[in-house]
Design a protein around this motif. Structure first.
Motif, PDB file in Angstrom:
ATOM      1  N   UNK A   1       0.757  -1.185  -0.007  1.00  0.00           N
ATOM      2  CA  UNK A   1       0.001  -0.168  -0.049  1.00  0.00           C
ATOM      3  C   UNK A   1       0.863   1.102   0.106  1.00  0.00           C
ATOM      4  N   UNK A   2       0.478   2.009  -0.968  1.00  0.00           N
ATOM      5  CA  UNK A   2       1.257   3.478  -0.972  1.00  0.00           C
ATOM      6  C   UNK A   2       0.383   4.683  -1.104  1.00  0.00           C
ATOM      7  N   UNK A   3       0.496   5.343  -0.179  1.00  0.00           N
ATOM      8  CA  UNK A   3      -0.593   6.561   0.162  1.00  0.00           C
ATOM      9  C   UNK A   3       0.063   7.754  -0.427  1.00  0.00           C
ATOM     10  N   UNK A   4      -0.449   8.435  -1.203  1.00  0.00           N
ATOM     11  CA  UNK A   4      -0.046   9.767  -1.767  1.00  0.00           C
ATOM     12  C   UNK A   4      -0.909  10.914  -0.820  1.00  0.00           C
ATOM     13  N   UNK A   5      -0.419  11.554   0.108  1.00  0.00           N
ATOM     14  CA  UNK A   5      -0.931  12.417   1.107  1.00  0.00           C
ATOM     15  C   UNK A   5      -1.565  13.609   0.123  1.00  0.00           C
ATOM     16  N   UNK A   6      -2.360  14.511   0.712  1.00  0.00           N
ATOM     17  CA  UNK A   6      -2.711  15.628   0.165  1.00  0.00           C
ATOM     18  C   UNK A   6      -1.541  16.877  -0.470  1.00  0.00           C
ATOM     19  N   UNK A   7      -1.885  17.859  -0.925  1.00  0.00           N
ATOM     20  CA  UNK A   7      -0.968  18.468  -1.418  1.00  0.00           C
ATOM     21  C   UNK A   7       0.277  18.818  -0.768  1.00  0.00           C
ATOM     22  N   UNK A   8       1.284  18.490  -1.357  1.00  0.00           N
ATOM     23  CA  UNK A   8       2.502  18.899  -0.603  1.00  0.00           C
ATOM     24  C   UNK A   8       3.710  19.278  -1.919  1.00  0.00           C
TER      25      UNK A   8
END
Length: 91
Positions: A80-87
Motif C-alpha cells: 500500500x502506498x498513499x500519496x497524501x494531500x497537496x505537498x
C-alpha cells in the motif's frame, strides 16, 4: 491483484463503507467535493500500511473496522502506498 474489497466502519468519520473494486482491465480514481471522505479513506489505508489502529476521532469509543482484502486474502501492508494531500515538496 484482480479484486480489492474494503470494509470500513467508523474510520475517521466514515460511518460505513463496504465496496469491491475489480481491476481486471481498469483503474480507479476518487474524485469528490471537499468533506466527502477522501482524506479519511486515504488515512485508513495509510494506517493499515503502517500497522496503526484506525479510529473515529469524534467518537473514539466506537468499534472501528478496517478490512482490506486482495483477491480474498488480507493485503500485504507493504503493498500500500498513499500519496497524501497537496505537498509542494513531494517527490
Amino acid at each position: 491483484m484482480n479484486k480489492l474489497k474494503i470494509k470500513f466502519h467508523y474510520c475517521y468519520g466514515i460511518k460505513k463503507l463496504e465496496e469491491s473494486f475489480h481491476f481486471e482491465d481498469r483503474t480507479f480514481s476518487i474524485y469528490a467535493p471537499n468533506g466527502s471522505m477522501k482524506s479519511s479513506f486515504a488515512k485508513t489505508f495509510e494506517d493499515y500500511s503502517k500497522g496503526v489502529q484506525t479510529q473515529d476521532l469524534v467518537f473514539p469509543e466506537r468499534n472501528t473496522v478496517a478490512e482490506i482484502l486482495s483477491d480474498g486474502s488480507n493485503i500485504d501492508p507493504l503493498s500500500i502506498f498513499v500519496v497524501g494531500p497537496y505537498n509542494e515538496g513531494y517527490e
